[in-house]
Design an enzyme around this catalytic site. Sequence first.
Site, mmCIF file in Angstrom:
data_model
loop_
_atom_site.group_PDB
_atom_site.id
_atom_site.type_symbol
_atom_site.label_atom_id
_atom_site.label_comp_id
_atom_site.label_asym_id
_atom_site.label_seq_id
_atom_site.Cartn_x
_atom_site.Cartn_y
_atom_site.Cartn_z
ATOM 1 C CE1 TYR A 36 -22.656 2.003 -4.598
ATOM 2 C CE2 TYR A 36 -24.724 3.023 -5.235
ATOM 3 C CZ TYR A 36 -23.757 2.059 -5.443
ATOM 4 O OH TYR A 36 -23.895 1.153 -6.457
ATOM 5 N NE ARG A 55 -28.779 -1.946 -0.208
ATOM 6 C CZ ARG A 55 -29.310 -2.092 -1.427
ATOM 7 N NH1 ARG A 55 -29.476 -3.311 -1.940
ATOM 8 N NH2 ARG A 55 -29.688 -1.048 -2.125
ATOM 9 N NE ARG A 100 -3.348 8.002 0.468
ATOM 10 C CZ ARG A 100 -2.648 6.880 0.649
ATOM 11 N NH1 ARG A 100 -1.713 6.820 1.563
ATOM 12 N NH2 ARG A 100 -2.901 5.805 -0.100
ATOM 13 C CG HIS A 102 -3.530 1.974 3.568
ATOM 14 N ND1 HIS A 102 -2.692 2.917 3.049
ATOM 15 C CD2 HIS A 102 -3.769 1.094 2.563
ATOM 16 C CE1 HIS A 102 -2.421 2.614 1.781
ATOM 17 N NE2 HIS A 102 -3.071 1.511 1.466
ATOM 18 C CE LYS A 145 0.939 3.091 -4.880
ATOM 19 N NZ LYS A 145 0.814 2.246 -3.698
ATOM 20 C CD GLU A 178 -0.095 -6.849 -2.161
ATOM 21 O OE1 GLU A 178 0.841 -6.039 -2.322
ATOM 22 O OE2 GLU A 178 -1.094 -6.891 -2.894
ATOM 23 C CG LEU A 202 1.029 -2.302 -5.845
ATOM 24 C CD1 LEU A 202 0.040 -1.822 -6.901
ATOM 25 C CD2 LEU A 202 1.254 -1.231 -4.811
HETATM 26 N N1 PMP Z 1 1.563 -3.667 -1.656
HETATM 27 C C1 PMP Z 1 0.569 -2.822 -1.352
HETATM 28 C C2 PMP Z 1 -0.822 -3.373 -1.256
HETATM 29 C C3 PMP Z 1 0.830 -1.457 -1.115
HETATM 30 O O1 PMP Z 1 -0.178 -0.615 -0.816
HETATM 31 C C4 PMP Z 1 2.168 -1.004 -1.166
HETATM 32 C C5 PMP Z 1 2.486 0.423 -0.830
HETATM 33 N N2 PMP Z 1 2.224 1.265 -1.875
HETATM 34 C C6 PMP Z 1 3.165 -1.906 -1.513
HETATM 35 C C7 PMP Z 1 2.832 -3.226 -1.746
HETATM 36 C C8 PMP Z 1 4.619 -1.472 -1.656
HETATM 37 O O2 PMP Z 1 4.774 -0.793 -2.888
HETATM 38 P P1 PMP Z 1 5.907 0.339 -3.080
HETATM 39 O O3 PMP Z 1 7.219 -0.336 -2.797
HETATM 40 O O4 PMP Z 1 5.776 0.753 -4.509
HETATM 41 O O5 PMP Z 1 5.605 1.432 -2.116
#
Ligand code: PMP
Length: 281
Positions: A36, A55, A100, A102, A145, A178, A202
């Site tokens: 934005y 920008r 949806r 990522h 999350k 992760e 996460l």
């Molecule tokens: N790490 C990240 C960054 C995630 O996005 C996910 C998927 N939700 C996981 C780990 C795995 O988490 P879960 O087993 O609760 O799906």
Amino acid sequence: MAMMKPLCCLNGLVQPVAEARIDPLDRGFLFGDALYDVVRVVEGSLLHLDAHLARLRGGLERIDIVVPAALADDCRQLVAASELETGYLYLQVSRGVAPRSHQPPSGIAPTVLIVPMAHLFDAPASRALRAISQPDRRWMHCDLKTTSLLGAVMGKIDMRDAGVDEVLFVGDQGQVREGGSSNFFVRHGDVLETHPADGRILEGITRGILLELAEQIGLPCRETPPLLSEREEWQEAFLCGTLTGVQPLVELDGEPVADGVVGAWTKQLAEALEKRNRNDS
Ligand code: PMP
């Protein structure tokens, strides 16, 4: 302050704010996959518009969002139509609408929203301001999350460009934290290692279940970060998540992990998870 008309410009169309509609699958809404900018309006003129748009465009290019063509014209058209005199324009450009995932599709049409806001600015140097200080925690809450997923989306773009299936995020000491949307385990010295849930990952539901299952099966576990410097010693590695289940990681940065085949513990845990999921459903 003269009344401003409650209009906005959505994808080039000036319309009442109350009638404008954004698709629920817009990536700005679902992933924070958007940028934005804010431009001050003084007596109907847009201040430093070129710098703000430069920008915005530069940022959009960096994250591979298609740069909309008519931003300056849209801004001017909206200021005129809304009769905004003093205030600002809020501009948001999202990657657009897609099922949806990522990993963003390339080249989709961006969503461009411009909204005028009436605002009375304080006279220059007229206020005595107060503040608090705190550690800079921005972009650091990996344990939430959050739908602010732009950091992960940027990793997924690199993943897509590399033609691989996942991106692994690594700390400055080579700690493998992760995946972009999965947790990561290795078997190292006949112990399962996974990064501790210390705020830098996460805490996956699947990860938690696998730690439980490993204990039941009798596979020793240690919540300690797998280190890239020790990757030659990894006997196997896998990724896990709600959508991933358990899947072996056989290649990292173009080199095989372990001997590039599916590990015995990975298979055992994948099967145990499958069984657990069947019993729980
Ligand atoms: N790490 C990240 C960054 C995630 O996005 C996910 C998927 N939700 C996981 C780990 C795995 O988490 P879960 O087993 O609760 O799906």
